[in-house]
Enzyme design. Structure first.
Site, PDB file in Angstrom:
ATOM      1  N   SER A 268     -51.857  -4.622  -8.415  1.00 31.22           N
ATOM      2  CA  SER A 268     -53.095  -4.473  -9.169  1.00 31.22           C
ATOM      3  C   SER A 268     -54.222  -4.157  -8.198  1.00 31.22           C
ATOM      4  O   SER A 268     -54.129  -4.432  -7.007  1.00 31.22           O
ATOM      5  CB  SER A 268     -53.431  -5.765  -9.913  1.00 31.22           C
ATOM      6  OG  SER A 268     -53.943  -6.748  -9.027  1.00 31.22           O
ATOM      7  N   ASP A 269     -55.294  -3.590  -8.716  1.00 31.20           N
ATOM      8  CA  ASP A 269     -56.500  -3.508  -7.901  1.00 31.20           C
ATOM      9  C   ASP A 269     -57.146  -4.887  -7.869  1.00 31.20           C
ATOM     10  O   ASP A 269     -56.695  -5.832  -8.528  1.00 31.20           O
ATOM     11  CB  ASP A 269     -57.451  -2.445  -8.440  1.00 31.20           C
ATOM     12  CG  ASP A 269     -58.312  -1.827  -7.338  1.00 31.20           C
ATOM     13  OD1 ASP A 269     -58.564  -2.500  -6.322  1.00 31.20           O
ATOM     14  OD2 ASP A 269     -58.751  -0.680  -7.501  1.00 31.20           O
ATOM     15  N   TRP A 270     -58.219  -5.012  -7.131  1.00 34.91           N
ATOM     16  CA  TRP A 270     -58.855  -6.292  -6.838  1.00 34.91           C
ATOM     17  C   TRP A 270     -59.192  -7.066  -8.123  1.00 34.91           C
ATOM     18  O   TRP A 270     -60.001  -6.601  -8.931  1.00 34.91           O
ATOM     19  CB  TRP A 270     -60.119  -6.047  -6.018  1.00 34.91           C
ATOM     20  CG  TRP A 270     -60.819  -7.285  -5.552  1.00 34.91           C
ATOM     21  CD1 TRP A 270     -61.647  -8.074  -6.278  1.00 34.91           C
ATOM     22  CD2 TRP A 270     -60.744  -7.864  -4.251  1.00 34.91           C
ATOM     23  NE1 TRP A 270     -62.100  -9.119  -5.518  1.00 34.91           N
ATOM     24  CE2 TRP A 270     -61.565  -9.017  -4.266  1.00 34.91           C
ATOM     25  CE3 TRP A 270     -60.074  -7.526  -3.074  1.00 34.91           C
ATOM     26  CZ2 TRP A 270     -61.733  -9.818  -3.140  1.00 34.91           C
ATOM     27  CZ3 TRP A 270     -60.242  -8.322  -1.958  1.00 34.91           C
ATOM     28  CH2 TRP A 270     -61.061  -9.459  -2.005  1.00 34.91           C
TER      29      TRP A 270
END
Length: 737
Positions: A268-270
């Site tokens: 996932s992104d942040w």
């Protein structure tokens, strides 16, 4: 070179799967979930803070630790003090360099040189791996057609074909090694998918992408990265037609796993798993965890949703432990293919030669520069004709700013600025009068204008270094008005009053809208943010020691309100032509209501970009002639060879980037007016002619049609061999049923 992924493939895939299965069989649920957990921990006590969790197998990846001794200690704990000895992924945003910085990715794309892009990634991997970092969050291969979006700086431009070629080269550079595996990094293709379509060019914003546009424009670069062997993918922050990418079954299951057979890890992104709740897709982190895990996100970046909520989902029977095995298996597979499981991850490779790294990024900077204007051949300058030079502007001597966005580890002490490069070049040859004029690119203080005008008046030529500071582009740095910020436009006009030839050099992280002031420059070089060695590259180009060869990877708008603007637009039912365009100033007062022009254009900006995709001038000139197509009718599955002759008609050697475009005249879905299908860099001496050849397979003409199938459709096609996306030699072919 040895491709790490290919080398590991020499061991049969069954052996890899048996190895993964054996590991999973001995792991507890907590340890499996630990492989899915990416944590950030910084500060002086990072080893102490993380040691117990790593020892217990509760962490599989670490983000933003750059102290090599801390990384070595953490890896030692993971390998020698945990039950299964599984190394950690050590992630860092190494985007266009580590200590030695290459031009922005968008600038590298202006080189149209896959080998150069690969070499820049190779240097970054060598420098970062010497600190123990083994995972980079690059390349970013989002198609970017809105320069208001700050992250266009991190992109490779507006075109799927060019982005795919360069993105694949970047993957290769990160993941390949001349000496083995220790100086490589696992690449991560991001952001999957469609992030560049964020509404209004605002970061993190929603995207609405028709399926055919997603398939034909936004996904192809990711497929190219997949085919290049990229080890990981990262999901986009954005939602796509109402479904955030981090919970998007269609993207992560149907496309990535089933159609493309990707077997690495998806991160996932942040904090993106938690942000599913903020999107409004679900009401709590438990549901966000369930949606992400079932969609196919393997690694949870920093939200801690997975370690907190996966156990309860398994206990409740909503997720099977077999599903956890699949997610953890993907992470283990990425670590195996990346070589982490078969080398001493506490032994880091030596730092590469600084001189070699600087030489490589200098070459990249030279090839990234794009000459946009050169009236009366004012460039190149001659040292025999210059006695006094005025160097003006807020970006002439800014070592950190020229590095550009997202360079957390960039060493500004390695930067050579344009001013210092010019001073070194002209010592004993010409006087340099430097006037900063504006404190920053955003400054509105005009108190330095008089000094700038006076310096220009007493000089043979004035060079203005303008643009954007690095902080004005990149993630979360979007702009609605993409003209020159601050009072820079007024500075140009003031300097122009001196009557001295004015040369502009623009350092920026995006295309800027320059129509209102383009005529103020006798010559204009677009330097993007050119990296550590931008100064020498610019100085060499100004004085003809290198010849411009860069071409635009993205269209330049006339005005901010014209965006998004890109070359491969649709024809529409009423396409604009020069004859149909009416300018707002030409409408008589009191005019009766009418559909002026009755075609697709803006009253105040027309319909064409200021500079088109693929455009770039040289100090020499090139003639295109003798187009030949070896067959006019092609059966499905066949090939056609397109050739043209390119002649250097100027007085100096130069490199031309020859481009191949096609248009499907009639399709089951409307097709773009042009699509790039090939390019070649051609070096020519004065008077030299070379025959350039492109081979097109009918698969290159395929697209996702109305029936949802990827296929080439019979019919007529236009073909151009051209210097840019405008004009060129024209021919046609017919694809038979």
């Amino acid at each position: 070179m040895t491709n790490v992924r290919e080398a590991k493939a020499m061991t049969s895939s069954q052996d890899v799967e048996d190895r993964i299965a054996a590991l999973l069989e001995g792991m507890s649920l907590e340890e499996k979930i630990g492989q899915l957990n990416l944590v950030q921990c910084t500060g002086p006590d990072v080893v102490e803070d993380l040691a117990d969790d790593i020892r217990a197998g509760r962490i599989g990846s670490i983000l933003n630790v750059v102290d090599p001794e801390a990384i070595r200690a953490l890896q030692h704990i993971a390998v020698h003090e945990s039950r299964h000895g599984i190394p950690l992924l050590i992630g860092r945003d190494v985007i266009h360099g580590f200590h030695t910085i290459a031009p922005l990715p968008l600038g590298q794309a202006a080189s149209w040189n896959p080998d150069l892009v690969r070499d820049c990634a190779r240097i970054a991997a060598q420098e970062a791996s010497a600190f123990g970092i083994n995972w980079t969050f690059a390349p970013m291969i989002d198609i970017a057609r809105d320069p208001r979006w700050g992250r266009i700086a991190e992109s490779l431009g507006e075109d799927p074909f060019l982005t795919g070629e360069l993105g694949a080269a970047m993957v290769t550079g990160f993941q390949m090694s001349e000496t083995g595996e220790a100086d490589t990094m696992i690449a991560c293709a991001k952001h999957f998918a469609g992030y560049g379509a964020s509404e209004a060019g605002r970061d993190y914003n929603t995207t609405n992408i028709p399926l055919n546009e997603l398939r034909n424009v936004y996904l192809p670069p990711f497929l190219a990265a997949r085919e290049a062997g990229v080890g990981t993918f990262m999901t986009s922050f954005s939602d796509i037609d109402g479904i955030p990418a981090t919970a998007n079954d269609f993207l992560l299951k149907t496309v990535l796993r089933e159609e493309w057979n990707f077997d690495g890890a998806v991160v996932s992104d942040w904090d993106a798993i938690h942000q599913l709740c903020v999107h409004g897709l679900c009401e709590n982190d438990t549901e966000a965890t369930y949606l992400s895990a079932t969609a196919g996100v393997d690694i949870d970046m920093v939200s801690a949703a997975y370690p907190r909520h996966l156990p309860e989902l398994v206990t409740a029977g909503r997720l099977s432990e077999r599903r956890i095995d699949e997610l953890a298996g993907n992470v283990l597979r990425a670590k195996i293919h990346g070589g982490l499981m078969d080398r001493d991850v506490t032994a880091f490779p030596a730092q590469p030669s600084r001189m070699a790294a600087l030489a490589a990024v200098r070459k990249a900077a030279e090839q990234s520069l794009v000459l946009l204007r050169n009236e009366h051949a004012v460039l190149p300058l001659g040292t025999d004709r210059i006695e006094r030079l005025a160097v003006i502007g807020p970006l002439a001597d800014e070592p950190a700013e020229q590095l550009g966005t997202w360079v957390f580890d960039g060493d500004a002490s390695r930067s050579v600025t344009p001013l210092s490069a010019l001073q070194s070049m002209l010592t004993g040859v010409a006087e340099i009068d430097y006037v900063r004029a504006l404190e920053t690119s955003r400054s509105m203080d005009r108190s330095g204008f008089e000094a700038a005008r006076n310096a220009a008046a007493s000089a043979d030529v004035a060079i203005l270094f303008l643009g954007e500071e690095a902080i004005l582009s990149g993630e979360a740095h979007c702009r609605a008005d993409i003209t020159l910020p601050g009072a820079q436009a007024d500075l140009v006009r003031e300097v122009r009053k001196a009557g001295t030839p004015v040369i502009g050099v623009i350092l920026a992280g995006r295309p800027l809208a320059l129509a209102e002031m383009i005529d103020q420059f006798d010559a204009l070089i677009y330097a993007w943010h050119p990296g550590s060695m931008g100064g020498p590259a610019i100085a060499d180009m100004l004085f003809g020691r290198c010849v411009p060869c860069g071409k635009l990877p993205v269209s330049f708008p006339t005005l901010s309100g014209q965006v998004p603007i890109y070359y491969s637009h649709k024809q529409t039912g009423r396409p604009a032509t020069p004859e149909t365009v009416i300018h707002i100033d030409d409408i008589p007062a009191g005019a009766e209501q009418t559909s002026l022009g009755m075609t697709a254009f803006h009253l105040d900006a027309g319909y064409q970009p200021l500079f088109p995709f693929g455009f770039g001038l040289s100090y020499t000139s090139f003639a295109y002639h003798d187009l030949a197509i070896d067959r006019q009718e092609i059966p499905l599955g066949g090939r056609v060879v397109v050739e043209a002759s390119i002649t250097n008609t100027g007085e100096c050697a130069g490199t031309e980037i020859v481009q191949l475009y096609v248009r499907d005249r009639f399709g089951s879905l409307t097709r773009p007016v042009r699509e790039l299908k090939g390019f070649e860099r051609v070096e020519l001496a004065p008077g030299e002619t070379r025959r350039v050849s492109f081979e097109l397979h009918t698969d290159d003409l395929a697209f996702f049609g109305r029936d949802g199938q990827f296929a080439a459709e019979p019919g007529d096609f236009d073909i151009w061999v051209a210097a840019s996306s405008v004009g060129g030699l024209h021919g046609s072919i017919t694809l038979l049923p």
